[in-house]
Design an enzyme around this catalytic site. Structure first.
Site, PDB file in Angstrom:
ATOM      1  N   HIS A   1      21.883  63.312  21.445  1.00 47.58           N
ATOM      2  CA  HIS A   1      21.611  63.361  20.147  1.00 47.58           C
ATOM      3  C   HIS A   1      20.030  64.397  19.926  1.00 47.58           C
ATOM      4  CE1 HIS A   1      24.846  60.620  19.093  1.00 47.58           C
ATOM      5  NE2 HIS A   1      24.246  59.847  19.968  1.00 47.58           N
TER       6      HIS A   1
ATOM      7  N   SER B   1      33.591  55.996  31.455  1.00 49.83           N
ATOM      8  CA  SER B   1      31.966  56.267  31.015  1.00 49.83           C
ATOM      9  C   SER B   1      31.923  57.051  30.003  1.00 49.83           C
ATOM     10  CB  SER B   1      31.699  56.922  32.331  1.00 49.83           C
ATOM     11  OG  SER B   1      32.143  56.095  33.866  1.00 49.83           O
TER      12      SER B   1
ATOM     13  N   CYS C   1      31.284  55.755  36.292  1.00 57.48           N
ATOM     14  CA  CYS C   1      32.109  55.176  37.317  1.00 57.48           C
ATOM     15  C   CYS C   1      32.466  55.849  38.247  1.00 57.48           C
ATOM     16  CB  CYS C   1      32.876  54.072  36.412  1.00 57.48           C
ATOM     17  SG  CYS C   1      32.149  52.782  35.400  1.00 57.48           S
TER      18      CYS C   1
END
Length: 268
Positions: free
Chosen positions: A123, A118, A146
């Site tokens: 950003h 995962s 996950c």
């Protein structure tokens, strides 16, 4: 009849293969009338949300969702912006941290994190327009997990860490996992809206709208601050000394900017 979820301790065959993905954009709006103020705003944002500080925030997120940090990579950009990548692995949460899936997570910027199987990404995008004086800061955040860990537990922490004017969120559960009898399970927790996982103070502070597609396990929520205080949007000396006509004009321009971003369309 309602299908049992994995929260009810259904015994699985192998690993929980469900992928839970939380993505959101957060926006901070500011008015800086001069080139000097615009530069000061961008410098302020770059310092407040540097790669180092974003690493701290994401490390807290990793802890909140119940994972271990394996590796960290980070980068500040010229002229502005930052990214961070953290490789993490799932681990068992200690008993004192146990909460139900529908409980809001605890409160805890540009950062990218990878879990084993995962990832988490953030950003930042600071920008300023020289003509109208309005500057914005945007952060794009993705948390995809996950297994048993859930990105929703870090939702409130991330919202409070940025103190944003606008938050636009998407959550989706993908794939399926099987129980020991071979039956597929397409979700392992109850959810009707992302709002189910927001703390009361967040709900009180924001106006929200939902667009949810339950059969596709897709949930979308937009949030915009209820209160508007002009002084919070002015960089420099604030409203002090501004004539009332200037205050009214700035408030109109800023409210228009906020609504255009919230509804994703230009307004006259």
């Amino acid at each position: 009849m309602r299908q049992k979820t994995l929260n009810q301790k259904i015994r699985l065959h192998g690993f929980n293969n469900l992928t839970k993905s939380l993505s959101f954009n957060i926006y901070d709006i500011c008015y800086a009338s001069t080139e000097k103020e615009r530069q000061e705003y961008l410098e302020y944002i770059d310092e407040l949300y540097s790669a180092d500080r974003l690493t701290e925030i994401l490390t807290d997120v990793v802890d909140i969702i119940g994972a271990n940090v394996l590796n960290i990579a980070r980068q500040d950009y010229d002229p502005q912006g930052a990214s961070v990548t953290i490789l993490i692995a799932e681990h068992e949460m200690p008993p004192k941290e146990e909460v139900t899936a529908a409980c809001p997570g605890p409160l805890k910027d540009s950062v990218v994190a990878h879990l084993d199987k995962s990832h988490v990404t953030v950003h930042t995008y600071p920008e300023s327009h020289p003509d109208n004086g309005i500057s914005t800061f945007r952060a794009d955040i993705d948390v995809s997990t996950c297994g048993l860990i859930s990105p929703l537990k870090a939702l409130n922490h991330l919202i409070h860490a940025f103190e944003s004017d606008i938050v636009i969120m998407d959550y989706r559960v993908r794939g399926f996992t099987r129980d020991i009898d071979g039956k597929k399970h397409y979700i392992d927790h109850d959810i009707t809206s992302i709002q189910d996982y927001l703390s009361d103070d967040t709900k009180d502070a924001y106006q929200m709208i939902d667009v949810n597609v339950f059969q596709e396990k897709t949930f979308h929520t937009k949030m915009v601050l209820n209160q508007f205080d002009l002084d919070n949007y002015l960089f420099g000396e604030g409203v002090k000394g501004l004539p009332q006509t200037d205050r009214d004009l700035l408030e109109k321009r800023l409210r228009k900017e906020i609504m255009e971003i919230f509804y994703s369309k230009n307004m006259p």
